[in-house]
Motif scaffolding. Sequence first.
Motif, short mmCIF file in Angstrom:
data_model
loop_
_atom_site.label_atom_id
_atom_site.label_comp_id
_atom_site.label_asym_id
_atom_site.label_seq_id
_atom_site.Cartn_x
_atom_site.Cartn_y
_atom_site.Cartn_z
N LEU A 32 -8.68 -14.86 -12.30
CA LEU A 32 -7.41 -14.82 -12.05
C LEU A 32 -6.36 -15.20 -12.79
N ALA A 33 -6.72 -15.89 -13.90
CA ALA A 33 -5.64 -16.16 -14.82
C ALA A 33 -5.37 -15.08 -15.65
N ALA A 34 -6.48 -14.15 -15.79
CA ALA A 34 -5.98 -13.01 -16.91
C ALA A 34 -5.48 -11.68 -15.84
N ALA A 35 -5.69 -11.81 -14.57
CA ALA A 35 -4.99 -10.74 -14.01
C ALA A 35 -3.74 -10.68 -13.36
N ASP A 36 -3.25 -9.52 -13.51
CA ASP A 36 -1.79 -9.35 -13.01
C ASP A 36 -1.75 -8.57 -11.48
N ILE A 37 -2.85 -7.64 -11.30
CA ILE A 37 -2.74 -6.85 -10.00
C ILE A 37 -4.27 -7.04 -9.55
N ALA A 38 -4.34 -6.99 -8.18
CA ALA A 38 -5.71 -6.89 -7.42
C ALA A 38 -5.53 -5.53 -6.96
N LEU A 39 -6.44 -4.82 -7.08
CA LEU A 39 -6.71 -3.43 -6.33
C LEU A 39 -7.86 -3.80 -5.23
N LEU A 40 -7.43 -3.86 -3.80
CA LEU A 40 -8.10 -4.41 -2.77
C LEU A 40 -8.64 -3.19 -1.76
N ASP A 41 -10.05 -3.47 -1.70
CA ASP A 41 -10.46 -2.41 -0.51
C ASP A 41 -10.23 -3.16 0.82
N LEU A 42 -9.72 -2.71 2.00
CA LEU A 42 -9.67 -3.37 3.11
C LEU A 42 -11.17 -3.69 3.74
N ASN A 43 -11.94 -2.76 3.44
CA ASN A 43 -13.28 -2.54 4.30
C ASN A 43 -14.21 -3.30 3.50
N ARG A 49 -10.34 -6.28 6.28
CA ARG A 49 -10.04 -7.61 6.04
C ARG A 49 -8.47 -7.68 5.52
N PHE A 50 -7.55 -7.74 6.62
CA PHE A 50 -6.05 -7.83 6.10
C PHE A 50 -5.78 -9.22 5.47
N ALA A 59 -2.69 -16.46 -4.58
CA ALA A 59 -3.10 -16.65 -5.98
C ALA A 59 -2.33 -16.08 -6.98
N GLY A 60 -1.09 -15.50 -6.64
CA GLY A 60 -0.22 -14.97 -7.56
C GLY A 60 -0.37 -13.44 -8.03
N LEU A 61 -1.32 -12.74 -7.59
CA LEU A 61 -1.66 -11.41 -7.66
C LEU A 61 -0.78 -10.36 -7.39
N LYS A 62 -0.52 -9.22 -7.54
CA LYS A 62 0.17 -8.34 -7.13
C LYS A 62 -1.09 -7.37 -6.64
N VAL A 63 -0.81 -7.33 -5.01
CA VAL A 63 -1.69 -6.57 -4.54
C VAL A 63 -1.31 -5.12 -4.26
N ILE A 64 -2.51 -4.30 -4.47
CA ILE A 64 -2.36 -2.81 -4.05
C ILE A 64 -3.93 -2.66 -3.24
N VAL A 65 -3.43 -2.18 -1.83
CA VAL A 65 -4.41 -1.77 -1.19
C VAL A 65 -5.14 -0.38 -1.39
N VAL A 75 -1.40 1.38 7.50
CA VAL A 75 -0.36 1.37 6.23
C VAL A 75 0.88 0.49 6.40
N LEU A 76 1.40 0.31 7.73
CA LEU A 76 2.54 -0.31 7.80
C LEU A 76 2.28 -1.98 7.91
N ARG A 77 0.91 -2.22 8.44
CA ARG A 77 0.55 -3.66 8.51
C ARG A 77 0.12 -4.14 6.96
N VAL A 78 -0.39 -3.17 6.11
CA VAL A 78 -0.49 -3.63 4.83
C VAL A 78 0.61 -3.89 4.12
N LEU A 79 1.80 -3.41 4.38
CA LEU A 79 2.75 -3.44 3.54
C LEU A 79 3.72 -4.62 4.06
N SER A 80 3.64 -4.84 5.36
CA SER A 80 4.25 -6.00 5.95
C SER A 80 3.41 -7.21 5.63
N SER A 81 2.16 -7.14 5.25
CA SER A 81 1.27 -8.34 4.86
C SER A 81 1.74 -8.73 3.64
N GLY A 82 2.24 -8.10 2.69
CA GLY A 82 2.70 -8.61 1.48
C GLY A 82 2.06 -7.70 0.19
#
Length: 207
Positions: A32-43, A49-50, A59-65, A75-82
Amino acid sequence: MIEGVRAWLAREPRVRVVAAVDSPEDLDRESLAAADIALLDLNLGGRTRFDNIGRLTGAGLKVIVYSQFTDQDTVLRVLSSGAREFVAKNEGGEHLLGVVLAVATDEPYVTPTTAGALVADDAADRPRLSERERTALLLWFQSKSKAAVARRMRVSPHTVDMFIRRARLKYSQAGRSAHTKSDLLARAIEDELVRPEDLLDDTTGGD
């Protein structure tokens, strides 16, 4: 799939993968301390898992779904979730790498799937801004200073600028361009994202 993603990202020397885990709960403190970005699979575990978006952004990470679920509501829910961006798995490594680099530098990047979801939104004249984008706009309208907004939100001025540019982009895609701060304020009031009385609550100060 994970190895394929690793191979795509490995093409770019500016990208370093610090961890690959099955669930956000498996991320250790060092990762967590070393990462800037989290690449997240919703499934995850057979479930969509939204809630993990908020967990990772908290946790301070920039999330890409990165997902195979490309329907408009998702897609819209992902964007509105941050989440910063959405990449469909069928969009391939070029878009994925482009999004990772853009998010890392707080630059906007809209994939074809995201653009399609925004354009096809039934309420397309009222862009769906994320909570962070709305907060940044409100504080910006109140404070007159992006630096003051950054201090209030505990993010960098570049991140505040990114939130504002994304709001502009969403309005532009909705056919309601807002080139100036006054234009953007007018749009926000029209859409009841900001109330005129909110602008009187200036507790941030400017610089």
